[in-house]
Structures are given as structure tokens and as C-alpha cells.
Design an enzyme around this catalytic site. Sequence first.
Site, short mmCIF file in Angstrom:
data_model
loop_
_atom_site.label_atom_id
_atom_site.label_comp_id
_atom_site.label_asym_id
_atom_site.label_seq_id
_atom_site.Cartn_x
_atom_site.Cartn_y
_atom_site.Cartn_z
N LYS A 111 0.80 -1.32 -0.23
CA LYS A 111 -0.28 -0.06 0.03
C LYS A 111 0.73 1.16 0.00
O LYS A 111 0.59 2.32 -0.48
CB LYS A 111 -0.96 -0.05 1.11
CG LYS A 111 -2.04 -0.95 1.05
CD LYS A 111 -3.20 -0.72 2.06
CE LYS A 111 -4.44 -1.63 1.59
NZ LYS A 111 -5.59 -1.73 2.32
N LYS A 194 -4.67 -8.47 -6.14
CA LYS A 194 -6.06 -8.81 -5.62
C LYS A 194 -6.86 -7.82 -5.96
O LYS A 194 -6.61 -6.65 -6.34
CB LYS A 194 -5.85 -9.12 -4.11
CG LYS A 194 -5.66 -7.74 -3.35
CD LYS A 194 -5.97 -8.41 -1.85
CE LYS A 194 -6.29 -6.90 -1.06
NZ LYS A 194 -7.03 -6.62 -0.10
N LYS A 197 -11.02 -2.47 -3.81
CA LYS A 197 -11.79 -1.41 -3.58
C LYS A 197 -11.24 -0.03 -4.19
O LYS A 197 -11.81 0.88 -4.69
CB LYS A 197 -12.59 -0.91 -2.29
CG LYS A 197 -13.53 -1.94 -1.49
CD LYS A 197 -13.91 -1.36 -0.19
CE LYS A 197 -13.98 -2.35 0.74
NZ LYS A 197 -12.92 -2.62 1.71
N1 AQP Z 1 -9.47 -9.92 -3.37
C1 AQP Z 1 -9.95 -10.41 -2.11
N2 AQP Z 1 -9.96 -11.63 -2.13
C2 AQP Z 1 -10.53 -12.22 -1.12
N3 AQP Z 1 -10.69 -11.51 0.11
C3 AQP Z 1 -10.57 -10.23 0.09
N4 AQP Z 1 -10.81 -9.31 1.13
C4 AQP Z 1 -10.35 -8.11 0.37
N5 AQP Z 1 -9.98 -8.35 -0.83
C5 AQP Z 1 -10.16 -9.67 -1.15
C6 AQP Z 1 -11.32 -9.65 2.41
O1 AQP Z 1 -12.20 -8.65 2.46
C7 AQP Z 1 -12.16 -8.49 3.92
C8 AQP Z 1 -12.16 -7.11 4.11
O2 AQP Z 1 -11.17 -6.23 3.78
P1 AQP Z 1 -11.05 -4.62 3.71
O3 AQP Z 1 -12.40 -4.21 3.16
O4 AQP Z 1 -11.17 -4.67 5.13
O5 AQP Z 1 -9.83 -4.59 3.17
P2 AQP Z 1 -8.71 -4.92 2.33
O6 AQP Z 1 -8.26 -6.31 2.48
O7 AQP Z 1 -7.55 -3.84 2.27
O8 AQP Z 1 -9.80 -4.93 1.23
P3 AQP Z 1 -9.68 -3.95 -0.19
O9 AQP Z 1 -10.97 -4.37 -1.17
O10 AQP Z 1 -8.37 -4.39 -0.96
O11 AQP Z 1 -9.66 -2.69 0.33
P4 AQP Z 1 -8.85 -1.52 0.11
O12 AQP Z 1 -8.95 -1.15 -1.44
O13 AQP Z 1 -9.63 -0.39 0.81
O14 AQP Z 1 -7.65 -1.74 0.72
C9 AQP Z 1 -10.88 -9.08 4.45
O15 AQP Z 1 -11.14 -10.06 5.25
C10 AQP Z 1 -10.13 -9.33 3.31
O16 AQP Z 1 -9.11 -10.31 3.54
#
Ligand code: AQP
Length: 332
Positions: A111, A194, A197
Site C-alpha cells: 500500500k 488482488k 476497492k
Molecule cells: N481480493 C480479495 N479476495 C478475497 N478476500 C478479500 N478481502 C479483501 N479483498 C479480497 C477480504 O475482505 C475483508 C475485508 O477487507 P477490507 O475491506 O478490510 O480491506 P482490504 O483487505 O484491504 O480490501 P480491499 O478491497 O483491498 O480494500 P482497500 O482497497 O480499501 O484496501 C478482509 O477479510 C479481506 O481479507
Amino acid sequence: MQRIFSGIQPTGVPHLGNYLGAVRNWVALQKNHDCLYCVVDLHAITAAHDHRTLAAQTRDLAASLIACGIDPEKHILFNQSAVHAHVRLGWIFTCVARMGWLNRMTQFKDKAGKDRENVSTGLFTYPNLMAADILAYHATRVPVGDDQKQHIELANDIRAKFNHDFETDFFPEIEPLILGPAARVMSLRDGAKKMSKSDASDQSRINLTDDAETIALKIKRAKTDAEPLPSEPAGLEARPEARNLVGIYAALQDTDHTGVLREHGGKGFGAFKDSLAALVVEKLAPIASETRRLLGDPGHVDAILRDGAARAAAIADPIVTEAERLVGFLRP
Ligand code: AQP
């Protein structure tokens, strides 16, 4: 009954990765666990955020979770900033965790990228707060996507050091639950990244609010290779995009890679993508329409979160007060 805690950041619209890697499993675990599910808005401000939309995004995400099947009456749904115990314990854990441990976190490296000097200190210490989120409830099982495994290992290191330093066995061991064939859903544009969002390209993800036409178009445009689908999972090695689409199909159909390839092996991507799009639409359309219905009454969603926060605080406050006492704070 074992207690479950898990969270999701209100950093945008939840996507298929969040659903298959986390939320769908949260729903299933409600059957035989005591569950707390949290919209982690404190984590959402570790990166640049829009203060004008954060509150609405928090409410929208809560509505989405309820639409996915989270039951806020039998279990607890709340937003993190409303329960002060998280920050109280988070600070203690920030003083327990070691710099070297945090320096090893790959999500921080991903990040922060090349901009390490300019990211917030909150992004660096975020795993300490995540450990506090879980342990403030003495939760022992944490359903997460595969990307969070390292943070759970760190949370266990923090709890072990806390217990050692303060001569106690107060904090229990945490077990990550990484479930299903789509524990890591990849971007539709790049099989090495991955689904996220915060990816700049909306084409990289399927949002839980996308309509049928958008879903079909995104899947049609998803990156693939020129070969037909193999008939065995071994044939997916070194084909990350194909593997990703097969994993999504498997998760949505409650089968595994072998089951999908038995049905679709040998087909070209054109035909497979049509079947996949139909399946995704079938599973996500009811979630999108229920989310819209719930958001027709925002006050009701807010009341659910308020009630959840009060019930969460009733569990966490005595636990965190005891942790403060163990650290040595005077509680006159
Ligand atoms: N691509 C993914 N595949 C499987 N699981 C995923 N999770 C996130 N992306 C994937 C799981 O979703 C839960 C919530 O995640 P989060 O919103 O707290 O943060 P993150 O993991 O950082 O997800 P994002 O979508 O990538 O958010 P941003 O872009 O804001 O950083 C967690 O259990 C995560 O493992």
C-alpha cells in the site's frame, strides 16, 4: 460457543473479493458462533479519505452486509469508531508491538509502495489496531481473506508478548479462518493483483451494487489467455487469470476447481464467461436490490449500528479495563 470477530473497511463499495473471501463466510459462521462484525472506519482513515462521504459509505456498507445475510439481531453489527475500547487497546498494543514486526508486513509495503515517507503513521501501525479489534472481545476465530493472514500472525505475536510482559494468560490465541476456493480473488485486469476497492480501475472488480449489464461487460472484458480451459486443476498453473475465473465460479457454485473443470474443461473463454456472468448476476442481484431497499430508510440502518455499538461496548469495556489494569494503569 467460540466468539468470531471480523471487519471490513468503508473505503468504497464492497466487491466480489470481499464477498467470497470474507462476508459469505461470515454469514455461514453465524449458525454456530457468537459473531461481531464491524465496519472498520478507524482503519479507513489510514489512507486519504473524503470526510464528506465517509459516514454515508459506512452506512452503505452496513446495509450491504445486512443484505448479504448478516443478522444484526442475533449477532452484533457496528462501526468501529463508535466503540472507544478499540482505540484504548490499540494504543497499548502499539506499545507492545515491535518496529521489526511491523516492518515485515507485506500489505504495508504494497500500500505504501514508493511513497513510504508520505503515508500516514496510521497505515504503518494499522495491524496493532486490528489486533485490538479482535482481542477487545476475546474473539478466538477470525474469518478473513488470504491477504490478512500475516496480520493475524502478528496479532498472535502481540498477544503473546502482552501475556509474557504482564505475567498473565489474559489474551487467548487467535485462529484465522481462511475458507473456500476464492480466499484471494484477483483483479479482472491483472491476475497478479488482488481485487481491491481502491484499485483505480472500476473494470478490475465486480461491485456488489453492479447491475446485470455491467457485470456481464466486466466479465467479458476480463483478461484471459488464448488457450481453452483445461480439464484438470493442474492445467491452471501459471494461468493466473484463468485460475481466478474458475475460482470465482467454484465459490459461487459451492464446488471446487475440479468440479468446475469437469463441467467446463475444454471450452473457450467466450462460452465460460457467459456462464460465469449468468451465475454472478444470479447470486449478486438479490444483494443489490436488498441493499437499495434498506438504504431507503437510512435512519433504520443507523439505529441498527447504534444498538450494535452499545452491545459491543458492553462486551469490550470490561475486557479492555482489565487489560489497562494489567499494564499497570491506576484506576482510582
Ligand atoms: N481480493 C480479495 N479476495 C478475497 N478476500 C478479500 N478481502 C479483501 N479483498 C479480497 C477480504 O475482505 C475483508 C475485508 O477487507 P477490507 O475491506 O478490510 O480491506 P482490504 O483487505 O484491504 O480490501 P480491499 O478491497 O483491498 O480494500 P482497500 O482497497 O480499501 O484496501 C478482509 O477479510 C479481506 O481479507
